[in-house]
Write a protein that holds these residues in place. Structure first.
Motif, PDB file in Angstrom:
ATOM      1  N   TYR A   1       7.466   4.377 -13.056  1.00 25.74           N
ATOM      2  CA  TYR A   1       6.646   4.454 -11.845  1.00 25.74           C
ATOM      3  C   TYR A   1       6.654   5.911 -11.384  1.00 25.74           C
ATOM      4  CZ  TYR A   1       6.749  -0.664 -11.404  1.00 25.74           C
ATOM      5  OH  TYR A   1       6.602  -2.010 -11.619  1.00 25.74           O
ATOM      6  N   THR A   2       5.474   6.498 -11.245  1.00 27.86           N
ATOM      7  CA  THR A   2       5.357   7.889 -10.833  1.00 27.86           C
ATOM      8  C   THR A   2       4.649   7.967  -9.482  1.00 27.86           C
ATOM      9  OG1 THR A   2       5.227   8.589 -13.154  1.00 27.86           O
ATOM     10  CG2 THR A   2       4.523  10.176 -11.470  1.00 27.86           C
ATOM     11  N   PHE A   3       5.322   8.558  -8.499  1.00 29.40           N
ATOM     12  CA  PHE A   3       4.797   8.646  -7.131  1.00 29.40           C
ATOM     13  C   PHE A   3       4.502  10.099  -6.775  1.00 29.40           C
ATOM     14  CE2 PHE A   3       7.487   4.945  -7.421  1.00 29.40           C
ATOM     15  CZ  PHE A   3       6.791   3.958  -6.742  1.00 29.40           C
TER      16      PHE A   3
ATOM     17  N   VAL B   1       0.850  -1.196   0.000  1.00 28.68           N
ATOM     18  CA  VAL B   1       0.000   0.000   0.000  1.00 28.68           C
ATOM     19  C   VAL B   1       0.882   1.242   0.000  1.00 28.68           C
ATOM     20  CG1 VAL B   1      -1.880  -1.175   1.215  1.00 28.68           C
ATOM     21  CG2 VAL B   1      -0.135   0.049   2.533  1.00 28.68           C
ATOM     22  N   ASP B   2       0.301   2.359  -0.409  1.00 26.42           N
ATOM     23  CA  ASP B   2       1.051   3.616  -0.409  1.00 26.42           C
ATOM     24  C   ASP B   2       1.358   4.063   1.014  1.00 26.42           C
ATOM     25  OD1 ASP B   2       1.234   4.168  -3.218  1.00 26.42           O
ATOM     26  OD2 ASP B   2      -0.914   4.600  -3.201  1.00 26.42           O
ATOM     27  N   SER B   3       2.496   4.733   1.199  1.00 31.03           N
ATOM     28  CA  SER B   3       2.906   5.206   2.513  1.00 31.03           C
ATOM     29  C   SER B   3       3.336   6.672   2.404  1.00 31.03           C
ATOM     30  CB  SER B   3       4.040   4.339   3.072  1.00 31.03           C
ATOM     31  OG  SER B   3       4.368   4.716   4.381  1.00 31.03           O
ATOM     32  N   LEU B   4       4.613   6.966   2.183  1.00 30.94           N
ATOM     33  CA  LEU B   4       5.018   8.350   1.944  1.00 30.94           C
ATOM     34  C   LEU B   4       4.387   8.878   0.664  1.00 30.94           C
ATOM     35  CD1 LEU B   4       8.800   8.338   2.923  1.00 30.94           C
ATOM     36  CD2 LEU B   4       6.905   9.416   4.146  1.00 30.94           C
ATOM     37  N   ALA B   5       4.131   8.002  -0.264  1.00 30.50           N
ATOM     38  CA  ALA B   5       3.409   8.381  -1.478  1.00 30.50           C
ATOM     39  C   ALA B   5       1.914   8.273  -1.204  1.00 30.50           C
ATOM     40  CB  ALA B   5       3.797   7.467  -2.633  1.00 30.50           C
ATOM     41  N   LYS B   6       1.167   9.288  -1.603  1.00 32.86           N
ATOM     42  CA  LYS B   6      -0.289   9.190  -1.437  1.00 32.86           C
ATOM     43  C   LYS B   6      -0.933   8.489  -2.627  1.00 32.86           C
ATOM     44  CE  LYS B   6      -1.249  13.952  -3.025  1.00 32.86           C
ATOM     45  NZ  LYS B   6      -1.850  15.258  -2.585  1.00 32.86           N
TER      46      LYS B   6
END
Length: 500
Positions: free
Chosen positions: A97-99, A81-86
């Motif tokens: 891959y774009t975060f 799941v996303d963490s620092l990335a929303k």
């Protein structure tokens, strides 16, 4: 966490446990809700705190996702799941891959997280082969930040494991300008902080809530990890209320906990692969007949029974929770007579081997192995050592005959494709199949390639996978949100709470 409850107490000097009825006197201080301090018992203590250079899941357990964070986070069920990335997006060809980063993220130092910190952290791992799990990011061609809230990762070729790897050691984000000593301190962005003096080596490690956390704040004030390698001592600490949670409960002692109405014993799934490795540099073990004979001489049911049933047969290098799993338990069934015949064919009439094992593992496992090997004419000597000694002698210097260790990391099949790893296993076909699995953009193809590679490894008999461990965790009444699956490899405490 001390709350009014009925409990079992150990009378000094007595070997029996006395059940006492009634309630304890109410606590004089509020130690519930957001003010709670939760005491958690762990078995294995890290040798230092450097997540970049120090091996061992003892660090992952306490620091990953709690103190340090990555762009994404691994969940106990194997999802990411996303963490620092929303949010994140993956291009159709699997190469970009774009975060998009969350707002308001700060390091525990007080510095604001910048996209440049992410770029620097990931590039540090990509370019420095001495960093733990460096190889897991090998497909990355570039990491860039086109704007302050965006990070773009370009791959040289598709990598079906990239998100998973970014959720591990290699993907943890550090502050570029920080000057702290990673071996003795930690400066992350997570919901908990490790403050100066919080690690008392040989005793405990304390995490405190990060009140400046950008996301949902931790629901408890602090978590204190107590390192208790002795299983009986850990049981006692739980029964007397010194521990609110006990991980790694010894199954043979679990009936004591089952008698306490205020303690719930949970059984969780794991990727804990209790692996008996045969060093191919030892002349006798270079012979495939000897390796097969040793595996044929092992009664896995007896070993699992000896630890109180806290395990399931595995049969190959991939456990049931990981991609590529297939039931390989029938490949090398228990057959001591065939084992004796193979040893005779190999000219091994009086084989003596030494098993090196860290002393925090139950002695009963090595005792059963010694007995079973004796039945096929093999003398097994057991060398129990401190875990740092095991890391030096076995993991680093590859100086051993047989080694027994729990490889708790998920999705770590890549170790069987690295001839320099302490396994010493080298099969080009397996290496090629693994590369094809990693490069596959279709998960079904990736799984099929992994499964094919894993079967070849199992047929080569470079080790025996004694069992996959079952995680037994004791949790005191009122404590919720503590993970019960994969507890030896990761303990995300963002959901931990104590009822008021």
């Amino acid at each position: 966490m001390r709350t009014p409850r009925s409990r079992l107490l150990f009378a000094a000097g007595l070997a029996t446990v006395l059940a006492l009825s009634g309630c304890a006197a109410p606590s004089t201080s509020d130690n519930t809700g957001t003010n709670a301090s939760v005491n958690v018992g762990l078995i294995l203590e890290p040798t230092d705190l450097n997540i970049r250079k120090t091996s061992g899941v003892a660090l992952d357990q306490v620091l990953l996702d709690n103190v340090y964070e990555g762009l994404v986070r691994r969940e106990a069920d194997g999802s990411v799941v996303d963490s620092l990335a929303k949010s994140h997006e993956i291009s159709a060809d699997g190469l970009t891959y774009t975060f998009t980063l969350n707002d308001g993220v700060k390091f525990h130092s007080g510095a604001e997280l910048k996209a440049s910190d992410v770029v620097w952290s990931l590039n540090q791992v990509v370019t420095d082969a001495s960093i733990k799990d460096h190889a897991t990011l090998a497909a990355i061609r570039s990491v860039s930040s086109p704007d302050p809230k965006t990070v773009v990762i370009e791959l040289a070729n598709p990598d079906s494991n990239l998100l998973w790897n970014l959720g591990g050691r290699a993907g943890q984000i550090l502050e570029e300008k920080a000057t702290n000593d990673l071996a003795t301190s930690a400066n992350g962005t997570g919901p908990f902080e490790l403050k100066a003096g919080a690690w008392k080596q040989g005793d405990s490690l304390k995490l405190e809530r990060n009140d400046n956390y950008y996301g949902t704040k931790a629901k408890v004030r602090e978590v204190v990890f107590s390192y208790i390698p002795d299983p009986t001592a850990a049981i006692n600490a739980t029964l007397t209320g010194d521990l609110d949670v006990q991980t790694g409960v010894d199954a043979s002692l679990s009936p004591q906990l089952e008698r306490d109405k205020d303690v719930t014993l949970t059984k969780g799934r794991t990727t804990d692969k209790y692996t008996l490795v045969f060093n191919p540099k030892v002349p006798a073990l270079a012979d495939p007949k000897v390796r097969e004979a040793l595996r044929l001489g092992i009664d896995h049911k007896a070993i699992i029974d000896s630890i109180g049933g806290a395990g399931v047969p595995q049969g190959g290098p991939i456990p049931a929770l990981d991609p590529g799993y297939q039931d390989l338990t029938g490949l090398v069934p228990f057959d001591p007579e065939k084992a004796k015949a193979l040893l005779a064919e190999a000219g091994q009439s009086d084989l003596t081997l030494t098993l090196t094992v860290a002393n925090h593992y139950p002695t009963v496992i090595s005792n059963v192995l010694t007995s079973q090997f004796k039945n096929i004419g093999v003398t097994l000597k057991v060398n129990r050592v401190e875990f740092p000694t095991w890391l030096n002698d076995v993991y680093t210097n590859h100086d051993f005959d047989l080694s027994l260790v729990n490889h708790a990391e998920s999705r770590d099949f890549a170790n069987w494709t690295d001839p320099t790893y302490y396994f010493g296993y080298n099969n080009p076909h397996v290496q090629e199949l693994y590369k094809e699995s990693v490069a596959a953009t279709d998960p079904k193809v990736a799984d099929a390639k992994l499964a094919e590679a894993a079967k070849i490894v199992a047929q080569d008999n470079p080790a025996d996978w004694l069992f996959t461990g079952t995680a037994l965790t004791a949790i005191r009444k009122g404590v919720t949100g503590f993970p019960t699956d994969s507890t030896t490899s990761r303990l995300y405490l963002g959901n931990l709470a104590v009822s008021e």
